[in-house]
Design a protein around this motif. Structure first.
Motif, mmCIF file in Angstrom:
data_model
loop_
_atom_site.group_PDB
_atom_site.id
_atom_site.type_symbol
_atom_site.label_atom_id
_atom_site.label_comp_id
_atom_site.label_asym_id
_atom_site.label_seq_id
_atom_site.Cartn_x
_atom_site.Cartn_y
_atom_site.Cartn_z
ATOM 1 N N ARG B 30 -25.109 -17.197 -56.497
ATOM 2 C CA ARG B 30 -26.299 -16.349 -56.355
ATOM 3 C C ARG B 30 -26.283 -15.641 -55.008
ATOM 4 O O ARG B 30 -25.897 -16.207 -54.002
ATOM 5 N N GLY B 31 -26.699 -14.390 -55.020
ATOM 6 C CA GLY B 31 -26.784 -13.626 -53.781
ATOM 7 C C GLY B 31 -25.467 -13.027 -53.330
ATOM 8 O O GLY B 31 -25.442 -12.251 -52.382
ATOM 9 N N GLU B 32 -24.401 -13.370 -54.004
ATOM 10 C CA GLU B 32 -23.106 -12.813 -53.623
ATOM 11 C C GLU B 32 -22.878 -11.467 -54.290
ATOM 12 O O GLU B 32 -23.307 -11.236 -55.425
ATOM 13 N N ILE B 33 -22.180 -10.588 -53.582
ATOM 14 C CA ILE B 33 -21.733 -9.333 -54.190
ATOM 15 C C ILE B 33 -20.216 -9.340 -54.101
ATOM 16 O O ILE B 33 -19.653 -9.206 -53.014
ATOM 17 N N VAL B 34 -19.589 -9.557 -55.223
ATOM 18 C CA VAL B 34 -18.143 -9.738 -55.224
ATOM 19 C C VAL B 34 -17.481 -8.524 -55.872
ATOM 20 O O VAL B 34 -17.848 -8.125 -56.977
ATOM 21 N N ALA B 35 -16.533 -7.943 -55.146
ATOM 22 C CA ALA B 35 -15.792 -6.810 -55.693
ATOM 23 C C ALA B 35 -14.427 -7.285 -56.152
ATOM 24 O O ALA B 35 -13.734 -7.974 -55.418
ATOM 25 N N VAL B 36 -14.073 -6.912 -57.371
ATOM 26 C CA VAL B 36 -12.712 -7.134 -57.836
ATOM 27 C C VAL B 36 -11.996 -5.804 -57.696
ATOM 28 O O VAL B 36 -12.398 -4.818 -58.316
ATOM 29 N N ILE B 37 -10.983 -5.756 -56.828
ATOM 30 C CA ILE B 37 -10.279 -4.488 -56.691
ATOM 31 C C ILE B 37 -8.895 -4.608 -57.307
ATOM 32 O O ILE B 37 -8.314 -5.685 -57.397
ATOM 33 N N GLY B 38 -8.408 -3.474 -57.756
ATOM 34 C CA GLY B 38 -7.112 -3.445 -58.411
ATOM 35 C C GLY B 38 -6.894 -2.105 -59.056
ATOM 36 O O GLY B 38 -7.822 -1.305 -59.164
ATOM 37 N N LEU B 39 -5.662 -1.856 -59.472
ATOM 38 C CA LEU B 39 -5.343 -0.585 -60.108
ATOM 39 C C LEU B 39 -5.923 -0.546 -61.517
ATOM 40 O O LEU B 39 -6.345 -1.568 -62.046
ATOM 41 N N SER B 40 -5.909 0.644 -62.119
ATOM 42 C CA SER B 40 -6.291 0.745 -63.526
ATOM 43 C C SER B 40 -5.321 -0.096 -64.336
ATOM 44 O O SER B 40 -4.122 -0.049 -64.109
ATOM 45 N N GLY B 41 -5.853 -0.857 -65.252
ATOM 46 C CA GLY B 41 -4.977 -1.674 -66.086
ATOM 47 C C GLY B 41 -4.650 -3.022 -65.480
ATOM 48 O O GLY B 41 -3.873 -3.785 -66.051
ATOM 49 N N LEU B 222 -6.968 -8.150 -57.717
ATOM 50 C CA LEU B 222 -6.426 -8.475 -59.031
ATOM 51 C C LEU B 222 -5.239 -7.557 -59.305
ATOM 52 O O LEU B 222 -5.352 -6.333 -59.196
ATOM 53 N N ARG B 223 -4.091 -8.164 -59.572
ATOM 54 C CA ARG B 223 -2.912 -7.362 -59.860
ATOM 55 C C ARG B 223 -2.199 -7.942 -61.067
ATOM 56 O O ARG B 223 -1.851 -9.107 -61.083
ATOM 57 N N GLN B 224 -2.020 -7.117 -62.056
ATOM 58 C CA GLN B 224 -1.367 -7.530 -63.305
ATOM 59 C C GLN B 224 -1.928 -8.855 -63.824
ATOM 60 O O GLN B 224 -1.197 -9.752 -64.206
ATOM 61 N N GLY B 225 -3.253 -8.938 -63.796
ATOM 62 C CA GLY B 225 -3.916 -10.094 -64.385
ATOM 63 C C GLY B 225 -3.951 -11.333 -63.516
ATOM 64 O O GLY B 225 -4.425 -12.375 -63.953
ATOM 65 N N ARG B 226 -3.421 -11.231 -62.289
ATOM 66 C CA ARG B 226 -3.436 -12.396 -61.404
ATOM 67 C C ARG B 226 -4.214 -12.079 -60.137
ATOM 68 O O ARG B 226 -4.191 -10.947 -59.654
ATOM 69 N N ILE B 227 -4.870 -13.089 -59.602
ATOM 70 C CA ILE B 227 -5.606 -12.904 -58.356
ATOM 71 C C ILE B 227 -4.632 -13.028 -57.191
ATOM 72 O O ILE B 227 -3.891 -14.016 -57.090
ATOM 73 N N THR B 228 -4.592 -11.994 -56.352
ATOM 74 C CA THR B 228 -3.664 -12.035 -55.216
ATOM 75 C C THR B 228 -4.356 -12.522 -53.943
ATOM 76 O O THR B 228 -3.720 -13.133 -53.107
ATOM 77 N N PHE B 229 -5.631 -12.216 -53.777
ATOM 78 C CA PHE B 229 -6.380 -12.779 -52.648
ATOM 79 C C PHE B 229 -7.843 -12.869 -53.014
ATOM 80 O O PHE B 229 -8.316 -12.216 -53.948
ATOM 81 N N VAL B 236 -10.535 -9.340 -45.143
ATOM 82 C CA VAL B 236 -9.479 -8.761 -45.973
ATOM 83 C C VAL B 236 -8.592 -7.874 -45.104
ATOM 84 O O VAL B 236 -9.073 -6.974 -44.424
ATOM 85 N N SER B 237 -7.296 -8.148 -45.094
ATOM 86 C CA SER B 237 -6.381 -7.393 -44.243
ATOM 87 C C SER B 237 -5.783 -6.207 -44.989
ATOM 88 O O SER B 237 -5.852 -6.127 -46.220
ATOM 89 N N GLU B 238 -5.226 -5.262 -44.215
ATOM 90 C CA GLU B 238 -4.584 -4.102 -44.817
ATOM 91 C C GLU B 238 -3.449 -4.521 -45.741
ATOM 92 O O GLU B 238 -3.223 -3.916 -46.788
ATOM 93 N N ALA B 239 -2.733 -5.576 -45.311
ATOM 94 C CA ALA B 239 -1.598 -6.043 -46.111
ATOM 95 C C ALA B 239 -2.062 -6.515 -47.481
ATOM 96 O O ALA B 239 -1.433 -6.228 -48.504
ATOM 97 N N ASP B 240 -3.200 -7.223 -47.500
ATOM 98 C CA ASP B 240 -3.764 -7.669 -48.785
ATOM 99 C C ASP B 240 -4.019 -6.482 -49.703
ATOM 100 O O ASP B 240 -3.667 -6.497 -50.881
ATOM 101 N N VAL B 241 -4.647 -5.459 -49.109
ATOM 102 C CA VAL B 241 -5.034 -4.288 -49.894
ATOM 103 C C VAL B 241 -3.802 -3.559 -50.405
ATOM 104 O O VAL B 241 -3.720 -3.178 -51.574
ATOM 105 N N ASP B 242 -2.822 -3.375 -49.508
ATOM 106 C CA ASP B 242 -1.596 -2.687 -49.914
ATOM 107 C C ASP B 242 -0.919 -3.425 -51.051
ATOM 108 O O ASP B 242 -0.459 -2.825 -52.014
ATOM 109 N N GLU B 243 -0.914 -4.733 -50.923
ATOM 110 C CA GLU B 243 -0.283 -5.565 -51.950
ATOM 111 C C GLU B 243 -0.896 -5.305 -53.323
ATOM 112 O O GLU B 243 -0.201 -5.162 -54.319
ATOM 113 N N VAL B 244 -2.236 -5.197 -53.346
ATOM 114 C CA VAL B 244 -2.903 -5.100 -54.648
ATOM 115 C C VAL B 244 -2.948 -3.658 -55.184
ATOM 116 O O VAL B 244 -2.954 -3.437 -56.380
ATOM 117 N N LEU B 245 -2.951 -2.697 -54.273
ATOM 118 C CA LEU B 245 -3.069 -1.309 -54.742
ATOM 119 C C LEU B 245 -1.733 -0.565 -54.757
ATOM 120 O O LEU B 245 -1.691 0.626 -54.999
#
Lengths: 294, 257
Positions: B30-41, B222-229, B236-245
């Motif tokens: 409760r009270g959390e705002i969670v974003a799942v980021i990832g490419l289309s698909g 989220l990348r190819q159906g798996r959680i990366t971080f 959240v670091s730039e490396a995390d983001v680059d990895e997923v996007l």
């Protein structure tokens, strides 16, 4: 190369998302083969279309050698359709009186046929539409039946109706109602199938049940289409109710048939004139109404 | 904090071979705002739809409000869904209905079916719908046609629809992707407000990392159906983001599932 055929290029379709790409060389090769095959297909269909056109024109064996005499003869008869150089007002008034009822009957047949047909089509379109409300085999069956029934021309239904109900406009109205029911049933089903899925998902996501999905997400989308298709078929049915009259189902068509049989060319001309006015009037009114809610 | 969503080892595949979700474990309180980021698909939309039961996962469990979604009957799912508001990328309003009717769709699961068929909603539901519209800044828009609104207004109506459900959980599937930059932040602010006011949990899918950093408490890759971080937004670091996007396989771009 883009080819708008039935299937997308296999290279785009078959490869699973997470598979490594095939080597570029073979990929290029494959694509080239693909485009050669598609080119061949395009050429083949062009040649085939041309051949069909030649067959059609050749098969009819047009012969225009009679055309000159035909035009002369026909135009001498066409002249009789127009009331020229006459002042027989009593005849005109009598004619108006005899045509007034058939004119009304033609309109009544079209209106009753359209309304009854649309009311019948509404529930059946549900069964025919592949939207998940009915099991797929049932909708396939209903759709097939509609398609088969649609292939039969209105005149055949009119003949059946005349033999069932007897001569006169009730038979015509029944035939038109049936034909309208069939064509609208198919069109309404297609309307239901082409509904945007987004609002449906939204209603479902909010906890709505399937009845509410229909009332809130589907009906607002199809209702304008339902009404405009109904009006469109009314325009069509005015012409149809004229044609079914020729086989004895009453209305102006029946009068025209009688007038021609009795060589009353001027009567025939007046009847055709009435029809032209009526069709255009209904077309115009229906066009205005359709525009108002689309 | 109480957990609203508890997803464990969730898998889903539309066709036999390629999994869309591949062992996802995630919880939202409760009270959390969670974003799942990832490419289309990447499986974001499917993940969200598993939460409210629009998609039935092929493996793993998803518990929402302490009930197993997959085990619910159709009517049980409807009762669950009415507590979950959902916002879509395409807004999914009924264009040919009024704004008020669109918001009242959020009340459908609370009124008897027959009454709703004749658009008869209790007066307090109509009042609630108007109040929700006022809260998203669209007071007085009740009688307008939904199709006459701009994209940002449509999305605000969609948020009002979710608010009218009095939802304790809001799912937002790429809610800002079709909007211009200024409207995006406005919509995110509204979502944030709603979450704070009701102490609701919010699960969003998005691919705009900056927006996620600004408005979300936690970001999940989220990348190819798996959680990366899965870490607080500030960590959240730039490396995390680059990895997923990162886009290396073209196939991932092709279809939105």
């Amino acid at each position: 190369m883009k080819f708008y055929g039935a299937t997308p290029p296999a290279s785009k379709m078959m490869r699973p998302d997470n598979m490594p790409r095939t080597e570029p060389v073979t990929g290029n090769m494959q694509e080239r083969m693909q485009s050669v095959r598609q080119n061949a297909g395009a050429w083949f269909s062009t040649v085939l279309t041309g051949a069909i056109a030649v067959w059609a024109f050749h098969g009819l064996q047009f012969n225009f050698s009679h055309l000159s005499t035909g035009i002369a003869r026909q135009s001498s008869q066409l002249v009789h359709l127009f009331p020229l150089n006459r002042g027989d007002w009593f005849y005109d008034l009598a004619l108006m009186r005899t045509l007034w009822d058939p004119l009304q009957a033609t309109m009544q047949m079209a209106i009753v046929g359209t309304v009854v047909g649309a009311l019948l089509a509404f529930p059946v379109s549900f069964a025919a539409a592949r939207t998940g409300y009915f099991p797929r085999p049932i909708s396939n069956l209903v759709k097939t039946l509609l398609n088969v029934a649609r292939a039969v021309p209105t005149l055949v239904y009119a003949l059946v109706a005349v033999s069932l109900v007897g001569l006169g406009s009730p038979a015509g109205a029944s035939a038109i109602a049936f034909v309208t029911f069939i064509s609208l049933g198919k069109l309404y089903a297609e309307g239901l199938e082409s509904v945007a899925p987004g609002p449906i998902e939204a209603v479902r996501a909010a906890g709505g049940n399937s009845v509410q999905v229909f009332i809130f997400a589907m009906l607002p989308q199809v209702l304008p289409l339902y009404l405009s298709t109904m009006l469109y078929s009314l325009e069509y049915n005015i012409k149809d109710s004229f044609i079914v009259g020729i086989v004895g189902a009453g209305g102006l068509g029946f009068s025209l048939q009688n007038a021609i049989n009795l060589y009353k060319w001027q009567d025939a001309g007046v009847i055709i004139f009435f029809l032209v006015v009526l069709v255009n009037l209904v077309d115009y009114i229906s066009y205005r109404v359709r525009k108002s809610f689309s | 904090m109480t957990e609203v969503i508890a997803i464990e080892n969730l898998t889903h595949s539309y066709q036999a071979k390629t999994p869309v979700l591949d062992g996802v474990t995630l919880s939202v309180a409760r009270g959390e705002i969670v974003a799942v980021i990832g490419l289309s698909g990447a499986g974001k939309s499917t993940l969200l739809r598993c939460v409210n039961g629009l998609v039935k996962p092929t493996g793993g469990t998803c518990r929402v409000f302490d009930t197993d979604v997959a085990a619910l009957s159709e009517s049980g799912k409807r009762l669950l869904r009415r507590r979950i508001g959902m916002i879509f990328q395409e807004f999914n309003l009924v264009d040919r209905s009024s704004v008020l009717t669109n918001v009242l769709i959020g009340r459908l699961a609370y009124v008897p079916t027959l009454a709703s068929c004749f658009h008869r909603f209790p007066a307090q539901d109509v009042a609630l719908a108007s109040a929700c519209l006022a809260q998203v800044g669209l007071a007085g828009y009740e009688k307008r046609w939904a199709r006459a609104l701009s994209g940002g207004q449509k999305q605000r109506v969609a948020i009002a629809r979710a608010m009218a459900q009095e939802a304790q959980l809001i799912l937002a599937d790429e809610a800002t992707a079709n909007l211009d930059a200024r409207t995006k932040t406005k919509i995110m602010e509204i979502i944030q407000d709603v979450a704070r006011q009701r102490q609701a949990a919010v699960l969003l899918s998005m691919h705009d990392i900056e927006l996620a950093r600004t408005y979300c408490t936690r970001i999940v890759g989220l990348r190819q159906g798996r959680i990366t971080f899965d870490s607080p937004a500030s960590e959240v670091s730039e490396a995390d983001v680059d990895e997923v996007l990162r886009r290396n396989s073209a196939g991932e771009q092709d279809d939105e599932t």
